[in-house]
Scaffold this motif. Structure first.
Motif, PDB file in Angstrom:
ATOM      1  N   ASP A 104       1.039  -1.650  -0.463  1.00 38.21           N
ATOM      2  CA  ASP A 104       0.047   0.092   0.081  1.00 38.21           C
ATOM      3  C   ASP A 104       0.586   1.212   0.276  1.00 38.21           C
ATOM      4  OD1 ASP A 104      -2.074   1.853   0.606  1.00 38.21           O
ATOM      5  OD2 ASP A 104      -2.149   1.249   2.216  1.00 38.21           O
ATOM      6  N   ASP A 106       0.902   4.354  -0.911  1.00 34.63           N
ATOM      7  CA  ASP A 106       0.044   5.888  -0.268  1.00 34.63           C
ATOM      8  C   ASP A 106      -0.250   5.631   1.131  1.00 34.63           C
ATOM      9  OD1 ASP A 106      -2.204   4.988  -1.445  1.00 34.63           O
ATOM     10  OD2 ASP A 106      -2.713   6.076  -2.549  1.00 34.63           O
ATOM     11  N   GLY A 107      -0.326   4.615   2.112  1.00 35.96           N
ATOM     12  CA  GLY A 107      -0.747   4.156   3.093  1.00 35.96           C
ATOM     13  C   GLY A 107      -2.180   5.039   3.453  1.00 35.96           C
ATOM     14  N   ASP A 108      -3.123   4.517   2.406  1.00 34.47           N
ATOM     15  CA  ASP A 108      -4.837   5.064   1.862  1.00 34.47           C
ATOM     16  C   ASP A 108      -5.111   3.729   2.910  1.00 34.47           C
ATOM     17  OD1 ASP A 108      -4.605   3.873   0.587  1.00 34.47           O
ATOM     18  OD2 ASP A 108      -6.048   5.689  -0.781  1.00 34.47           O
ATOM     19  N   HIS A 110      -5.473   1.185   1.304  1.00 35.21           N
ATOM     20  CA  HIS A 110      -6.178   0.364   0.454  1.00 35.21           C
ATOM     21  C   HIS A 110      -4.882  -0.184  -0.207  1.00 35.21           C
ATOM     22  CE1 HIS A 110     -10.045   2.186   0.342  1.00 35.21           C
ATOM     23  NE2 HIS A 110      -9.800   2.767   0.895  1.00 35.21           N
ATOM     24  N   PRO A 111      -4.848  -1.269  -0.469  1.00 34.22           N
ATOM     25  CA  PRO A 111      -3.832  -1.809  -1.480  1.00 34.22           C
ATOM     26  C   PRO A 111      -3.753  -1.443  -2.948  1.00 34.22           C
ATOM     27  CG  PRO A 111      -5.297  -3.499  -0.318  1.00 34.22           C
ATOM     28  CD  PRO A 111      -5.974  -2.373  -0.380  1.00 34.22           C
ATOM     29  N   ASP A 112      -1.536  -1.620  -3.410  1.00 35.71           N
ATOM     30  CA  ASP A 112      -1.596  -1.153  -4.723  1.00 35.71           C
ATOM     31  C   ASP A 112      -2.637  -1.479  -5.862  1.00 35.71           C
ATOM     32  OD1 ASP A 112       0.317   1.117  -3.615  1.00 35.71           O
ATOM     33  OD2 ASP A 112       2.017  -0.654  -3.290  1.00 35.71           O
ATOM     34  N   GLU A 115      -6.321  -0.442  -5.713  1.00 38.99           N
ATOM     35  CA  GLU A 115      -6.112   0.611  -6.803  1.00 38.99           C
ATOM     36  C   GLU A 115      -6.574   1.207  -7.613  1.00 38.99           C
ATOM     37  OE1 GLU A 115      -5.981   4.193  -4.403  1.00 38.99           O
ATOM     38  OE2 GLU A 115      -4.322   3.114  -3.131  1.00 38.99           O
ATOM     39  N   PRO A 122      -2.657   4.869  -7.209  1.00 32.01           N
ATOM     40  CA  PRO A 122      -2.414   4.668  -6.360  1.00 32.01           C
ATOM     41  C   PRO A 122      -1.310   5.387  -5.320  1.00 32.01           C
ATOM     42  CG  PRO A 122      -0.890   3.165  -7.959  1.00 32.01           C
ATOM     43  CD  PRO A 122      -2.269   4.071  -9.047  1.00 32.01           C
TER      44      PRO A 122
HETATM   45 CA    CA Z   1      -3.088   2.713  -1.659  1.00 33.72          CA
END
Ligand code: CA
Ligand code: CA
Ligand code: CA
Ligand code: CA
Length: 259
Positions: A104, A106-108, A110-112, A115, A122
């Motif tokens: 992940d 960007d650490g939001d 939601h896995p790359d 996204e 991502p």
């Molecule tokens: Ca993410």
């Protein structure tokens, strides 16, 4: 006091104008001289910044990245390896700018992989940062590719319409998605067909087909695009009305394609 304030502001301004050169040098340092700067090695490629040849195969990490090879495993190409096992191979991670070592980037939360496949950037936490999506069906090669931000992220074998009932080439868009459908026509009645994606009026769908295994080998249908049921299920989860579907190429005159 005013003089001190003035001097303080002046010093701050000078520092802002001329930041210490050492920072730029540190940022761009390539300690092992393999062509990849230390920061890239530790945050993007997950290679050893102190060892020019992380996998000890005789090629430097930089040479491997440039030539499309994995710097982690000898004799493997980037698209054949998924270092962080998040579903996006290392080639796609680099193409989308994500880290090959973080699931992940960007650490939001939601896995790359999720996204990218859903068309979200991502590297950007905003849900408004989206990528264009497209499905391409190639009649000549009997394949379907899923394209995200102009990059082919998945390819599947398909069976399109037979020469007498071809899948019409053209640019369409997803009209509707139906989980289970029944197809009835002259000489056929196929119930419980899964993962139906309509892209053209007149009953043209992409859908799973449980009654044959000729995907990528033969045309089989009355105009629909047949996929393995599991493949159709994968594609279905990302489909929604409006996504472009491009049908290109030529229906093979003989029914057998490839082997
Ligand atoms: Ca993410
Ligand atoms: Ca380096
Ligand atoms: Ca190497
Ligand atoms: Ca990966």
């Amino acid at each position: 006091m005013r003089l001190y304030t003035f001097l303080f502001v002046l010093i701050i301004q000078i520092l802002l104008l001329y930041p210490p050169i050492v920072h730029a040098a540190e940022f761009a340092a390539d300690s092992d001289k393999d062509g990849l700067i230390d920061q890239q090695e530790t945050t993007v490629y997950f290679t050893d910044p102190q060892n020019a040849d992380t996998d000890k195969d005789g090629f430097t990490d930089g040479e491997e990245i440039i030539s499309g090879h994995s710097p982690h495993i000898a004799k493997k190409k980037l698209h054949e390896h998924d270092y962080d096992k998040d579903g996006l191979n290392d080639y796609l991670e680099i193409a989308f700018g994500t880290s090959i070592g973080l699931g992940d980037t960007d650490g939001d939360g939601h896995p790359d992989y999720d996204e990218v496949m859903h068309g979200y950037n991502p590297l950007d936490m905003s849900p408004l940062a989206t990528f264009p999506l497209r499905v391409e069906v190639d009649l000549s090669t009997q394949t379907l590719v899923y394209v995200v931000n102009e990059k082919k992220v998945k390819e599947f074998p398909v069976s399109t319409g037979n020469p007498q009932t071809p899948t019409p080439p053209g640019t369409y868009e997803v009209m509707r998605v139906v989980p289970i459908a029944r197809y009835v026509g002259p000489g056929y009645d196929l119930p419980n067909v899964k993962w139906n994606i309509q892209f053209r009026k007149g009953g043209y769908f992409i859908h799973g087909a449980y009654w044959h295994n000729d995907f990528g080998k033969k045309t089989r249908s009355h105009g629909c695009v047949n996929m393995r049921t599991a493949d159709a299920g994968w594609l279905y989860q990302y489909m929604k009305p409006g996504i472009p579907v491009v049908v290109k190429g030529t229906t093979p005159k003989r029914r057998i394609v490839g082997t």
